[in-house]
Design a protein around this motif. Structure first.
Motif, PDB file in Angstrom:
ATOM      1  N   GLY A  29     -83.639  -8.245 -16.721  1.00  0.00           N
ATOM      2  CA  GLY A  29     -82.885  -7.397 -17.644  1.00  0.00           C
ATOM      3  C   GLY A  29     -82.920  -5.948 -17.184  1.00  0.00           C
ATOM      4  N   TRP A  30     -82.358  -5.091 -17.999  1.00  0.00           N
ATOM      5  CA  TRP A  30     -82.270  -3.657 -17.685  1.00  0.00           C
ATOM      6  C   TRP A  30     -83.466  -2.910 -18.246  1.00  0.00           C
ATOM      7  N   TRP A  31     -83.991  -1.990 -17.440  1.00  0.00           N
ATOM      8  CA  TRP A  31     -85.166  -1.200 -17.799  1.00  0.00           C
ATOM      9  C   TRP A  31     -84.869   0.285 -17.585  1.00  0.00           C
ATOM     10  N   ASP A  32     -85.253   1.118 -18.552  1.00  0.00           N
ATOM     11  CA  ASP A  32     -85.160   2.570 -18.417  1.00  0.00           C
ATOM     12  C   ASP A  32     -86.488   3.077 -17.864  1.00  0.00           C
ATOM     13  N   LEU A  33     -86.419   3.854 -16.794  1.00  0.00           N
ATOM     14  CA  LEU A  33     -87.619   4.373 -16.148  1.00  0.00           C
ATOM     15  C   LEU A  33     -87.673   5.885 -16.272  1.00  0.00           C
ATOM     16  N   VAL A  34     -88.875   6.400 -16.449  1.00  0.00           N
ATOM     17  CA  VAL A  34     -89.133   7.842 -16.426  1.00  0.00           C
ATOM     18  C   VAL A  34     -90.267   8.070 -15.439  1.00  0.00           C
ATOM     19  N   PHE A  35     -89.999   8.907 -14.430  1.00  0.00           N
ATOM     20  CA  PHE A  35     -91.012   9.296 -13.449  1.00  0.00           C
ATOM     21  C   PHE A  35     -91.432  10.716 -13.757  1.00  0.00           C
ATOM     22  N   VAL A  36     -92.713  10.938 -13.994  1.00  0.00           N
ATOM     23  CA  VAL A  36     -93.247  12.262 -14.332  1.00  0.00           C
ATOM     24  C   VAL A  36     -94.086  12.752 -13.163  1.00  0.00           C
ATOM     25  N   THR A  37     -93.800  13.975 -12.702  1.00  0.00           N
ATOM     26  CA  THR A  37     -94.564  14.588 -11.608  1.00  0.00           C
ATOM     27  C   THR A  37     -95.781  15.277 -12.187  1.00  0.00           C
ATOM     28  N   GLN A  38     -96.951  14.932 -11.680  1.00  0.00           N
ATOM     29  CA  GLN A  38     -98.197  15.559 -12.101  1.00  0.00           C
ATOM     30  C   GLN A  38     -98.730  16.526 -11.055  1.00  0.00           C
ATOM     31  N   ALA A  39     -98.352  16.321  -9.802  1.00  0.00           N
ATOM     32  CA  ALA A  39     -98.835  17.190  -8.718  1.00  0.00           C
ATOM     33  C   ALA A  39     -97.734  17.318  -7.676  1.00  0.00           C
ATOM     34  N   GLY A  40     -97.591  18.522  -7.140  1.00  0.00           N
ATOM     35  CA  GLY A  40     -96.621  18.737  -6.072  1.00  0.00           C
ATOM     36  C   GLY A  40     -95.379  19.473  -6.541  1.00  0.00           C
ATOM     37  N   GLY A  41     -94.495  19.717  -5.586  1.00  0.00           N
ATOM     38  CA  GLY A  41     -93.319  20.536  -5.836  1.00  0.00           C
ATOM     39  C   GLY A  41     -92.048  19.756  -6.140  1.00  0.00           C
ATOM     40  N   CYS A  42     -92.123  18.543  -6.646  1.00  0.00           N
ATOM     41  CA  CYS A  42     -90.932  17.772  -7.014  1.00  0.00           C
ATOM     42  C   CYS A  42     -90.455  18.178  -8.403  1.00  0.00           C
ATOM     43  N   ASP A  43     -89.256  17.726  -8.764  1.00  0.00           N
ATOM     44  CA  ASP A  43     -88.760  17.970 -10.117  1.00  0.00           C
ATOM     45  C   ASP A  43     -89.770  17.449 -11.126  1.00  0.00           C
ATOM     46  N   ALA A  44     -89.780  18.034 -12.319  1.00  0.00           N
ATOM     47  CA  ALA A  44     -90.759  17.671 -13.346  1.00  0.00           C
ATOM     48  C   ALA A  44     -90.658  16.199 -13.747  1.00  0.00           C
ATOM     49  N   SER A  45     -89.429  15.681 -13.815  1.00  0.00           N
ATOM     50  CA  SER A  45     -89.262  14.273 -14.167  1.00  0.00           C
ATOM     51  C   SER A  45     -87.935  13.745 -13.624  1.00  0.00           C
ATOM     52  N   TYR A  46     -87.875  12.443 -13.479  1.00  0.00           N
ATOM     53  CA  TYR A  46     -86.682  11.731 -13.027  1.00  0.00           C
ATOM     54  C   TYR A  46     -86.458  10.575 -13.980  1.00  0.00           C
ATOM     55  N   ASN A  47     -85.225  10.356 -14.379  1.00  0.00           N
ATOM     56  CA  ASN A  47     -84.884   9.251 -15.275  1.00  0.00           C
ATOM     57  C   ASN A  47     -83.789   8.416 -14.645  1.00  0.00           C
ATOM     58  N   PHE A  48     -83.933   7.110 -14.666  1.00  0.00           N
ATOM     59  CA  PHE A  48     -82.841   6.226 -14.282  1.00  0.00           C
ATOM     60  C   PHE A  48     -83.112   4.820 -14.782  1.00  0.00           C
ATOM     61  N   THR A  58     -83.351  -3.812  -8.739  1.00  0.00           N
ATOM     62  CA  THR A  58     -82.251  -3.137  -8.059  1.00  0.00           C
ATOM     63  C   THR A  58     -81.716  -2.003  -8.914  1.00  0.00           C
ATOM     64  N   HIS A  59     -81.019  -1.098  -8.262  1.00  0.00           N
ATOM     65  CA  HIS A  59     -80.318  -0.012  -8.931  1.00  0.00           C
ATOM     66  C   HIS A  59     -78.874  -0.077  -8.466  1.00  0.00           C
ATOM     67  N   PRO A  60     -77.918   0.002  -9.379  1.00  0.00           N
ATOM     68  CA  PRO A  60     -76.521  -0.198  -8.985  1.00  0.00           C
ATOM     69  C   PRO A  60     -75.965   0.844  -8.007  1.00  0.00           C
ATOM     70  N   ASN A  61     -76.522   2.041  -7.964  1.00  0.00           N
ATOM     71  CA  ASN A  61     -75.981   3.097  -7.107  1.00  0.00           C
ATOM     72  C   ASN A  61     -76.905   3.530  -5.976  1.00  0.00           C
ATOM     73  N   LEU A  62     -78.108   3.015  -5.950  1.00  0.00           N
ATOM     74  CA  LEU A  62     -79.058   3.410  -4.908  1.00  0.00           C
ATOM     75  C   LEU A  62     -79.199   2.271  -3.912  1.00  0.00           C
ATOM     76  N   VAL A  63     -78.623   2.444  -2.752  1.00  0.00           N
ATOM     77  CA  VAL A  63     -78.664   1.407  -1.727  1.00  0.00           C
ATOM     78  C   VAL A  63     -80.076   1.249  -1.167  1.00  0.00           C
ATOM     79  N   ARG A  64     -80.782   2.329  -1.058  1.00  0.00           N
ATOM     80  CA  ARG A  64     -82.115   2.271  -0.445  1.00  0.00           C
ATOM     81  C   ARG A  64     -83.204   2.214  -1.513  1.00  0.00           C
TER      82      ARG A  64
END
Length: 119
Positions: A29-48, A58-64
């Motif tokens: 099924g479909w899952w909503d993901l939230v990635f939270v950065t705790q250390a380093g210079g990446c964006d604070a969070s990513y959602n997809f 799989t992700h419909p738009n991310l080939v890699r």
């Protein structure tokens, strides 16, 4: 006797020609993901949102994007988008999940945690 043998051959042929059954995963099924950065210079969070089908993530738009969910709920995945890369692991349980990730954005190394919610 010949009728029984012909029937057995016909049934055996139908079974041999049947497509293999797909092994469904309890996490499909479909899952909503939230990635939270705790250390380093990446964006604070990513959602997809990702899809799990037969344990393959799989992700419909991310080939890699590569990921797998074991029958136990253990998850391993990695994604590359332009100069950003992340890999992580964790566990799904019922309708939620959690784990850790690490990667980089350009030359910045990053790490944090992720959460998942079935939608």
């Amino acid at each position: 006797m010949k009728i029984v043998s012909l029937s057995a051959i016909a049934i055996g042929s139908m079974i041999a020609l049947a497509p293999p059954a797909q092994a469904r995963s309890p996490y499909d099924g479909w899952w909503d993901l939230v990635f939270v950065t705790q250390a380093g210079g990446c964006d604070a969070s990513y959602n997809f949102t990702v899809n799990v089908a037969n344990g393959v993530v799989t992700h419909p738009n991310l080939v890699r994007f590569r990921g797998y969910v074991a029958k136990s709920g253990a998850v391993r995945a990695s994604v590359t988008v332009q100069d950003k890369y992340a890999s992580g692991s964790g566990r799904l349980l019922g309708t939620t999940g959690r784990g850790k990730w690490s990667g980089y954005s350009g030359s910045s190394r990053c790490s944090g945690y992720w959460t998942a919610q079935r939608n």
